[in-house]
Design a protein around this motif. Structure first.
Motif, PDB file in Angstrom:
ATOM      1  N   LEU A  40       0.791  -1.041   0.081  1.00 50.48           N
ATOM      2  CA  LEU A  40      -0.005  -0.220  -0.123  1.00 50.48           C
ATOM      3  C   LEU A  40       0.820   1.136  -0.095  1.00 50.48           C
ATOM      4  CD1 LEU A  40      -2.738  -0.816   2.608  1.00 50.48           C
ATOM      5  CD2 LEU A  40      -3.090  -0.706   0.356  1.00 50.48           C
ATOM      6  N   ILE A  41       0.495   2.155  -0.740  1.00 50.56           N
ATOM      7  CA  ILE A  41       1.271   3.450  -0.839  1.00 50.56           C
ATOM      8  C   ILE A  41       0.089   4.603  -0.622  1.00 50.56           C
ATOM      9  CG2 ILE A  41       3.102   2.643  -2.211  1.00 50.56           C
ATOM     10  CD1 ILE A  41       1.844   3.973  -4.521  1.00 50.56           C
ATOM     11  N   THR A  42       0.841   5.835   0.047  1.00 45.65           N
ATOM     12  CA  THR A  42      -0.240   6.814   0.035  1.00 45.65           C
ATOM     13  C   THR A  42      -0.490   7.785  -1.272  1.00 45.65           C
ATOM     14  OG1 THR A  42       1.339   8.363   0.933  1.00 45.65           O
ATOM     15  CG2 THR A  42      -0.108   6.852   2.278  1.00 45.65           C
ATOM     16  N   VAL A  43      -1.584   8.066  -1.607  1.00 46.67           N
ATOM     17  CA  VAL A  43      -1.900   9.106  -2.850  1.00 46.67           C
ATOM     18  C   VAL A  43      -2.804  10.152  -2.532  1.00 46.67           C
ATOM     19  CG1 VAL A  43      -1.114   7.276  -4.491  1.00 46.67           C
ATOM     20  CG2 VAL A  43      -3.801   7.690  -3.876  1.00 46.67           C
ATOM     21  N   ASP A  44      -3.101  10.988  -3.245  1.00 45.02           N
ATOM     22  CA  ASP A  44      -3.920  12.010  -2.968  1.00 45.02           C
ATOM     23  C   ASP A  44      -5.422  11.500  -3.021  1.00 45.02           C
ATOM     24  OD1 ASP A  44      -2.080  13.991  -3.100  1.00 45.02           O
ATOM     25  OD2 ASP A  44      -2.437  14.592  -5.091  1.00 45.02           O
ATOM     26  N   ARG A  45      -6.212  12.142  -1.840  1.00 47.56           N
ATOM     27  CA  ARG A  45      -7.585  11.399  -2.052  1.00 47.56           C
ATOM     28  C   ARG A  45      -8.295  11.715  -3.216  1.00 47.56           C
ATOM     29  NH1 ARG A  45      -8.973   9.574   3.305  1.00 47.56           N
ATOM     30  NH2 ARG A  45      -7.090  10.444   4.968  1.00 47.56           N
ATOM     31  N   ASN A  46      -9.278  11.044  -3.772  1.00 52.86           N
ATOM     32  CA  ASN A  46     -10.151  10.996  -4.729  1.00 52.86           C
ATOM     33  C   ASN A  46     -11.524  10.781  -4.479  1.00 52.86           C
ATOM     34  OD1 ASN A  46     -11.387  11.050  -7.428  1.00 52.86           O
ATOM     35  ND2 ASN A  46      -9.411  10.969  -8.617  1.00 52.86           N
ATOM     36  N   PHE A  47     -12.343  11.629  -4.060  1.00 51.48           N
ATOM     37  CA  PHE A  47     -13.667  11.441  -3.751  1.00 51.48           C
ATOM     38  C   PHE A  47     -14.494  11.264  -4.961  1.00 51.48           C
ATOM     39  CE2 PHE A  47     -12.132  13.241  -0.067  1.00 51.48           C
ATOM     40  CZ  PHE A  47     -12.224  12.513   1.122  1.00 51.48           C
ATOM     41  N   PRO A  48     -15.344  10.395  -5.230  1.00 50.46           N
ATOM     42  CA  PRO A  48     -15.626   9.119  -4.427  1.00 50.46           C
ATOM     43  C   PRO A  48     -14.660   7.999  -4.874  1.00 50.46           C
ATOM     44  CG  PRO A  48     -17.209   9.148  -6.085  1.00 50.46           C
ATOM     45  CD  PRO A  48     -16.600  10.427  -6.365  1.00 50.46           C
ATOM     46  N   ASN A  49     -13.951   8.212  -5.861  1.00 50.63           N
ATOM     47  CA  ASN A  49     -13.288   6.916  -6.344  1.00 50.63           C
ATOM     48  C   ASN A  49     -12.277   6.359  -5.517  1.00 50.63           C
ATOM     49  OD1 ASN A  49     -14.872   7.174  -8.857  1.00 50.63           O
ATOM     50  ND2 ASN A  49     -13.317   8.939  -9.339  1.00 50.63           N
ATOM     51  N   ASN A  50     -11.481   7.211  -4.912  1.00 51.02           N
ATOM     52  CA  ASN A  50     -10.569   6.653  -3.897  1.00 51.02           C
ATOM     53  C   ASN A  50     -10.515   7.519  -2.614  1.00 51.02           C
ATOM     54  OD1 ASN A  50      -8.271   5.729  -2.420  1.00 51.02           O
ATOM     55  ND2 ASN A  50      -7.101   5.658  -4.496  1.00 51.02           N
ATOM     56  N   PRO A  51     -11.254   7.403  -1.547  1.00 45.65           N
ATOM     57  CA  PRO A  51     -11.598   8.168  -0.475  1.00 45.65           C
ATOM     58  C   PRO A  51     -10.550   8.137   0.585  1.00 45.65           C
ATOM     59  CG  PRO A  51     -13.053   6.138  -0.520  1.00 45.65           C
ATOM     60  CD  PRO A  51     -12.398   6.328  -1.687  1.00 45.65           C
ATOM     61  N   HIS A  52      -9.824   6.834   0.445  1.00 45.71           N
ATOM     62  CA  HIS A  52      -8.804   6.741   1.645  1.00 45.71           C
ATOM     63  C   HIS A  52      -7.515   7.328   1.273  1.00 45.71           C
ATOM     64  CE1 HIS A  52     -11.613   4.494   3.942  1.00 45.71           C
ATOM     65  NE2 HIS A  52     -11.970   3.811   3.051  1.00 45.71           N
ATOM     66  N   GLY A  53      -7.047   7.692  -0.191  1.00 49.74           N
ATOM     67  CA  GLY A  53      -5.991   8.197  -0.324  1.00 49.74           C
ATOM     68  C   GLY A  53      -4.750   7.162  -0.334  1.00 49.74           C
ATOM     69  N   LEU A  54      -5.419   5.818  -0.599  1.00 52.00           N
ATOM     70  CA  LEU A  54      -4.289   4.776  -0.676  1.00 52.00           C
ATOM     71  C   LEU A  54      -4.094   3.869  -2.106  1.00 52.00           C
ATOM     72  CD1 LEU A  54      -4.863   3.374   2.776  1.00 52.00           C
ATOM     73  CD2 LEU A  54      -2.912   4.666   2.183  1.00 52.00           C
ATOM     74  N   LEU A  55      -3.250   3.230  -2.446  1.00 53.57           N
ATOM     75  CA  LEU A  55      -3.079   2.591  -3.473  1.00 53.57           C
ATOM     76  C   LEU A  55      -2.539   1.424  -3.393  1.00 53.57           C
ATOM     77  CD1 LEU A  55      -3.987   3.527  -6.729  1.00 53.57           C
ATOM     78  CD2 LEU A  55      -1.585   3.642  -7.260  1.00 53.57           C
ATOM     79  N   ILE A  56      -3.189   0.324  -4.057  1.00 51.07           N
ATOM     80  CA  ILE A  56      -2.590  -1.016  -4.140  1.00 51.07           C
ATOM     81  C   ILE A  56      -1.506  -1.205  -5.122  1.00 51.07           C
ATOM     82  CG2 ILE A  56      -3.304  -3.362  -4.164  1.00 51.07           C
ATOM     83  CD1 ILE A  56      -5.893  -2.929  -2.966  1.00 51.07           C
ATOM     84  N   THR A  57      -0.390  -1.633  -5.003  1.00 50.05           N
ATOM     85  CA  THR A  57       0.782  -2.071  -5.657  1.00 50.05           C
ATOM     86  C   THR A  57       1.180  -3.459  -5.614  1.00 50.05           C
ATOM     87  OG1 THR A  57       2.596  -1.493  -3.981  1.00 50.05           O
ATOM     88  CG2 THR A  57       1.481   0.614  -5.659  1.00 50.05           C
ATOM     89  N   GLU A  58       1.812  -3.910  -6.662  1.00 48.73           N
ATOM     90  CA  GLU A  58       2.708  -5.363  -6.513  1.00 48.73           C
ATOM     91  C   GLU A  58       1.312  -6.477  -6.277  1.00 48.73           C
ATOM     92  OE1 GLU A  58       6.235  -5.556  -4.961  1.00 48.73           O
ATOM     93  OE2 GLU A  58       6.458  -3.362  -4.910  1.00 48.73           O
ATOM     94  N   TYR A  59       0.160  -6.018  -6.542  1.00 44.03           N
ATOM     95  CA  TYR A  59      -0.784  -7.189  -5.985  1.00 44.03           C
ATOM     96  C   TYR A  59      -0.715  -8.529  -6.892  1.00 44.03           C
ATOM     97  CZ  TYR A  59      -5.499  -8.976  -4.998  1.00 44.03           C
ATOM     98  OH  TYR A  59      -6.565  -9.655  -4.379  1.00 44.03           O
ATOM     99  N   PHE A  60      -1.146  -9.584  -6.021  1.00 45.38           N
ATOM    100  CA  PHE A  60      -0.801 -10.796  -6.402  1.00 45.38           C
ATOM    101  C   PHE A  60      -1.585 -11.930  -5.700  1.00 45.38           C
ATOM    102  CE2 PHE A  60       1.525 -14.857  -6.160  1.00 45.38           C
ATOM    103  CZ  PHE A  60       1.622 -15.087  -7.694  1.00 45.38           C
ATOM    104  N   GLU A  61      -2.244 -12.603  -6.504  1.00 45.52           N
ATOM    105  CA  GLU A  61      -3.197 -13.605  -5.927  1.00 45.52           C
ATOM    106  C   GLU A  61      -2.301 -14.835  -5.492  1.00 45.52           C
ATOM    107  OE1 GLU A  61      -7.514 -12.853  -8.252  1.00 45.52           O
ATOM    108  OE2 GLU A  61      -6.423 -14.609  -8.825  1.00 45.52           O
ATOM    109  N   ASN A  62      -1.957 -15.087  -4.385  1.00 52.22           N
ATOM    110  CA  ASN A  62      -0.912 -15.943  -4.017  1.00 52.22           C
ATOM    111  C   ASN A  62      -1.231 -17.560  -3.914  1.00 52.22           C
ATOM    112  OD1 ASN A  62       1.835 -16.260  -3.027  1.00 52.22           O
ATOM    113  ND2 ASN A  62       1.206 -16.747  -0.758  1.00 52.22           N
ATOM    114  N   SER A  63      -2.578 -17.627  -3.581  1.00 61.12           N
ATOM    115  CA  SER A  63      -3.042 -19.176  -3.472  1.00 61.12           C
ATOM    116  C   SER A  63      -4.469 -19.035  -3.324  1.00 61.12           C
ATOM    117  CB  SER A  63      -2.442 -19.941  -2.231  1.00 61.12           C
ATOM    118  OG  SER A  63      -3.387 -19.211  -1.116  1.00 61.12           O
ATOM    119  N   LEU A  64      -5.090 -20.325  -4.119  1.00 59.59           N
ATOM    120  CA  LEU A  64      -6.499 -20.344  -3.968  1.00 59.59           C
ATOM    121  C   LEU A  64      -7.034 -21.741  -3.985  1.00 59.59           C
ATOM    122  CD1 LEU A  64      -9.462 -19.138  -4.887  1.00 59.59           C
ATOM    123  CD2 LEU A  64      -8.952 -19.793  -7.059  1.00 59.59           C
ATOM    124  N   ARG A  65      -7.876 -21.959  -2.967  1.00 59.18           N
ATOM    125  CA  ARG A  65      -8.161 -23.611  -2.687  1.00 59.18           C
ATOM    126  C   ARG A  65      -9.461 -23.494  -2.403  1.00 59.18           C
ATOM    127  NH1 ARG A  65      -8.591 -25.237   2.635  1.00 59.18           N
ATOM    128  NH2 ARG A  65      -8.303 -23.735   4.264  1.00 59.18           N
TER     129      ARG A  65
END
Length: 209
Positions: free
Chosen positions: A173-198
């Motif tokens: 998670l990294i901080t970015v500018d808040r963007n209401f209502p699209n990104n209200p928390h001002g955070l951005l997910i990076t390097e997202y990866f689905e590690n496992s599924l069962r």
């Protein structure tokens, strides 16, 4: 011989006195402001602090900021995983569009991969309903970044059968500018990866469901 004009030396002397008075007043005012700021900061540090687990002293304002960040980060992850995985034929386009605002290109790449693999076509073709049952996220600070691990339990309703799955995803998670209502928390997910599924068998599901 009398003249209507004042003596030039007297005028210069008066001007010099005024200039010196202004400079001294400005210097005293600046010194007083700096002293007041230092005193207020010192009092704040002496009266508002918390002790860290390792014995170090942390200003309460920093503690509050960290607590607020954790609350917002967990809410951000809850929002993203709900939008990205709680989908059906009627809402998947709208939900995925909202989810893409909460992550960077790593999320977009995963979305495109799923689309190319026909995940969303099957959703439409068979009228599947993918419903999120629970989202549990853990956040850990690593240097200047925040790493997370999220366990999402969701079910896929195929009409005649309902299968339940456990997905473990990781990222930062990294901080970015808040963007209401699209990104209200001002955070951005990076390097997202689905590690496992069962697939979860009914006997291993959490009690109370």
């Amino acid at each position: 011989m009398k003249t209507p004009y004042k003596n030039i030396y007297a005028v210069l002397k008066t001007n010099r006195f005024i200039v010196l008075a202004v400079v001294i007043s400005a210097a005293l005012s600046s010194f007083f402001s700096v002293w007041m700021a230092h005193t207020i900061n010192k009092r704040a540090l002496n009266s508002a602090f918390a002790v860290n687990t390792d014995g170090s002293v942390i200003p309460l304002t920093l503690v509050v900021q960290q607590e607020n960040f954790k609350v917002e980060a967990l809410s951000h992850l809850q929002l993203f995983h709900t939008y990205f995985y709680n989908i059906d034929a009627s809402n998947y386009e709208k939900n995925l569009e909202k989810a893409l605002w909460l992550g960077n290109s790593s999320v977009d790449n995963l979305y495109r991969q799923k689309k190319a693999d026909g995940v969303y076509n099957r959703l439409l073709q068979y009228s599947l309903v993918q419903k999120v049952l629970s989202i549990d996220s853990q956040i850990e600070k690593r240097d200047d970044t925040y790493a997370f691990r999220t366990v999402t339990i969701f079910e896929i309703n195929r009409g005649s059968t309902i299968d339940t799955y456990e997905l473990v995803s990781i990222g930062n998670l990294i901080t970015v500018d808040r963007n209401f209502p699209n990104n209200p928390h001002g955070l951005l997910i990076t390097e997202y990866f689905e590690n496992s599924l069962r697939k979860i068998e009914p006997t291993s599901l959490p009690s109370g469901r």
